[in-house]
Design an enzyme around this catalytic site. Structure first.
Site, mmCIF file in Angstrom:
data_model
loop_
_atom_site.group_PDB
_atom_site.id
_atom_site.type_symbol
_atom_site.label_atom_id
_atom_site.label_comp_id
_atom_site.label_asym_id
_atom_site.label_seq_id
_atom_site.Cartn_x
_atom_site.Cartn_y
_atom_site.Cartn_z
ATOM 1 N N ASP A 30 4.508 43.204 -27.303
ATOM 2 C CA ASP A 30 5.546 43.564 -26.351
ATOM 3 C C ASP A 30 5.714 45.078 -26.448
ATOM 4 O O ASP A 30 5.906 45.610 -27.541
ATOM 5 C CB ASP A 30 6.844 42.854 -26.774
ATOM 6 C CG ASP A 30 7.728 42.476 -25.609
ATOM 7 O OD1 ASP A 30 8.022 43.368 -24.797
ATOM 8 O OD2 ASP A 30 8.149 41.306 -25.541
ATOM 9 N N ASP B 59 14.733 34.716 -22.439
ATOM 10 C CA ASP B 59 15.946 35.170 -21.755
ATOM 11 C C ASP B 59 16.528 34.113 -20.821
ATOM 12 O O ASP B 59 17.521 34.383 -20.148
ATOM 13 C CB ASP B 59 15.641 36.421 -20.910
ATOM 14 C CG ASP B 59 15.220 37.623 -21.746
ATOM 15 O OD1 ASP B 59 15.725 37.772 -22.870
ATOM 16 O OD2 ASP B 59 14.380 38.409 -21.249
HETATM 17 C C1 GLC Z 1 14.034 42.369 -21.476
HETATM 18 C C2 GLC Z 1 13.912 41.422 -22.624
HETATM 19 C C3 GLC Z 1 15.273 41.074 -23.112
HETATM 20 C C4 GLC Z 1 15.943 42.343 -23.579
HETATM 21 C C5 GLC Z 1 15.956 43.389 -22.477
HETATM 22 C C6 GLC Z 1 16.290 44.741 -23.008
HETATM 23 O O1 GLC Z 1 14.643 41.787 -20.382
HETATM 24 O O2 GLC Z 1 13.177 40.298 -22.240
HETATM 25 O O3 GLC Z 1 15.246 40.123 -24.142
HETATM 26 O O4 GLC Z 1 17.263 42.077 -23.973
HETATM 27 O O5 GLC Z 1 14.695 43.520 -21.879
HETATM 28 O O6 GLC Z 1 15.240 45.246 -23.767
#
Ligand code: GLC
Length: 522
Positions: free
Chosen positions: A101, A329
């Site tokens: 990621d 999420d």
């Molecule tokens: C993305 C991630 C989420 C995180 C957000 C801020 O949406 O999937 O989990 O809180 O970014 O980095």
């Protein structure tokens, strides 16, 4: 490219691992890299091709790793760079690709870059973040709202300016209009590519560039508190600015330097906007802009049928589709549509045209956990409690077996186990050839055995009521898929063929059973 020489990520199935919750190897109740390595054979048995691991970098964990304090190391909770190298080698030895990621929009407020930036207005890194003077009344520079509620601007007493954070105040946004930021972050990509990473999922790609004039965002006239504070405004000026495409193309150029690597963009935008993130032939951007439509869609055959056709029709020439049912999420699919339809959904995800991403635990039909108030961890829930916006329920530990702590850990896990872990777990389902796990294994084996499913074309077939039907073609192979998205039998006329898979009573006497699906080879 539509033949057997297609790049690996076109025919691949990606499996998302939330590392805190997959497997703990050192008894601290939090998953880690050695744990993932110990469970790689589960992924091989399942039949996926690649794993994407949510952030593993050193982090204060204000947003559980999406607040990165060092892009080129591993958080000690997850292990070390040596553990990472070991995991990469073990994955590659099994023929699995490994994706990380990449979190480019913001760092942790503990990142040395931000510490320097906030130390003085004259610091060379001041402009690496987004600093603005107060409005004339002393308030924030504009009405932009954090995705986790409240103003997106935080006042810094010692230097007398506000800084911008699209998420938590512990996650200051980088200033991607500064070329030094671009150079430093491109080096991060190179660092991991050189270490053998096969690609990245790029966090909130569409947030990376903001309007240079920082105008107010338009207020949303339909806003109600249950939507969460984020949606008080439309993020017209704080996201999806045209300059982001240059950055996406620059990231792609680096990926291409390293051969066949893949970039997947996290982008929550309507289809026409989403399509622009593929870029052009001259300036390609991400290979796969995540298509989250199945997450938001009403579970209705006609609506989903229209949505698929619309998405297929909107793809630019040569662009490859992708599909997602869930992630860290979003509420889990089995909770959204129920156990019986979750099986139908698995058939849908794994037979549509495009690269599917499977969220850990969905292969055994895990449901959302129940999180007692004193165990809430997610900052979104803590900041805006009670609206069901929290993400802990879909992050509960992987349910491996019926032993203590579900085989996830020898200690109390960081989040409670799901409600049904004693019966719904990998060990129990591995022994049951009608289980959700068995269904996933069959579907993934079919994708490998049939090019029409892996990379074939997609065409809607006539269907009515709760039935969704389509055909996949490759060369002279044709495969028909029919799904009943409802809980009553539906009349269904299909071209005849050999049954490759049938669930929920299947097709008999011209009726597709309740919660049934069939895959036929013509
Ligand atoms: C993305 C991630 C989420 C995180 C957000 C801020 O949406 O999937 O989990 O809180 O970014 O980095």
């Amino acid at each position: 490219m539509s033949g057997e020489d297609a790049p690996w990520w076109r025919s691949a199935v990606i499996y998302q691992i939330y590392p805190r919750s997959f497997q703990d190897s050192n008894g601290d109740g939090v998953g880690d890299l050695a744990g993932i390595e110990a469970r790689l054979d589960h992924l091989v048995d399942l039949g996926v091709d690649a794993l994407w691991i949510s952030p593993i970098y050193p982090s204060p964990m204000a947003d559980f790793g999406y607040d990165v304090a060092d892009y080129c190391d591993v958080d000690p909770r997850f292990g070390s760079l040596a553990d990472f190298d070991s995991l990469t080698a073990a994955a590659h030895a099994r023929g699995l690709k490994l994706l990380l990621d990449f979190v480019p929009n913001h760092t942790s407020s503990e990142h040395p870059w931000f510490r320097a930036s906030r130390s003085s207005r004259d610091d060379p890194k001041r402009d690496w973040y987004i600093w603005r003077d107060a409005a004339p009344d002393g308030g924030p520079p504009n009405n932009w709202i954090s995705d986790f509620g409240g103003s997106a601007w935080e006042w810094d007493e010692s230097t007398g300016q506000y800084y911008y954070h699209a998420f938590l105040k512990e996650q200051p946004d980088l200033n991607w209009r500064n070329p030094d930021v671009v150079a430093a972050m491109m080096d991060v990509l190179r660092f991991w590519f050189a270490r053998g990473v096969d690609g990245f999922r790029i966090d909130v790609l569409w947030h990376m560039v903001k309007h240079p004039g920082f105008p107010d965002n338009p207020w949303n006239p339909d806003w109600v508190p249950a939507m969460g504070e984020r949606d008080r405004v439309f993020q017209t000026h704080s996201t999806d600015q045209s300059e982001v495409h240059e950055l996406a193309a620059a990231m792609r150029a680096i990926a291409d330097e390293f051969g066949e690597r893949v970039l997947i963009g996290e982008i929550y935008l309507p289809v026409p906007k989403l399509m622009t993130y593929y870029g052009s032939a001259a300036a390609p951007e991400v290979h796969l802009p995540f298509n989250f439509q199945l997450i938001g869609a009403r579970w209705d055959a006609r609506e989903i049928g229209r949505m698929i056709a619309n998405y297929e029709g909107a793809l630019p020439a040569g662009a490859w589709p992708n599909w997602v049912l869930g992630n860290h999420d979003q509420p889990r699919i089995a909770t959204r549509v129920g156990e019986a339809q979750a099986r139908v959904a698995a058939v849908l995800l794994l037979t549509l045209r495009g690269t599917p991403t499977l969220y850990y635990g969905d292969e055994i039909g895990m449901v959302d956990g129940i999180i007692p108030p004193d165990r809430v961890m997610d900052p979104r829930e803590l900041r805006e409690p009670g609206y069901g916006l929290g993400r802990d329920p879909e992050r509960t530990p992987m349910q491996w077996d019926a032993c203590a702590h579900a085989g996830f850990s020898t200690a109390e896990p960081w989040l409670p186990l799901g409600p049904d872990w004693q019966t719904r777990n990998v060990a129990a389902q591995a022994a049951d050839d009608r289980s959700m796990l068995a269904l996933h294994r069959q579907l993934l084996a079919l994708r490998r055995a049939h090019m029409a499913l892996a990379i074939g074309s997609w065409q809607a077939l006539p269907a009515a009521g709760d039935v969704l039907a389509y055909e996949r073609h490759h060369g002279d192979e044709a495969i028909v898929v029919a799904l009943n998205l409802g809980d009553t039998p539906q009349p269904t006329a299909l071209p005849g063929g050999e049954t490759l898979l049938s669930i929920g009573g299947g097709l008999s006497g011209g009726m597709l059973g309740a919660d049934a699906a069939v895959i036929l080879k013509r």
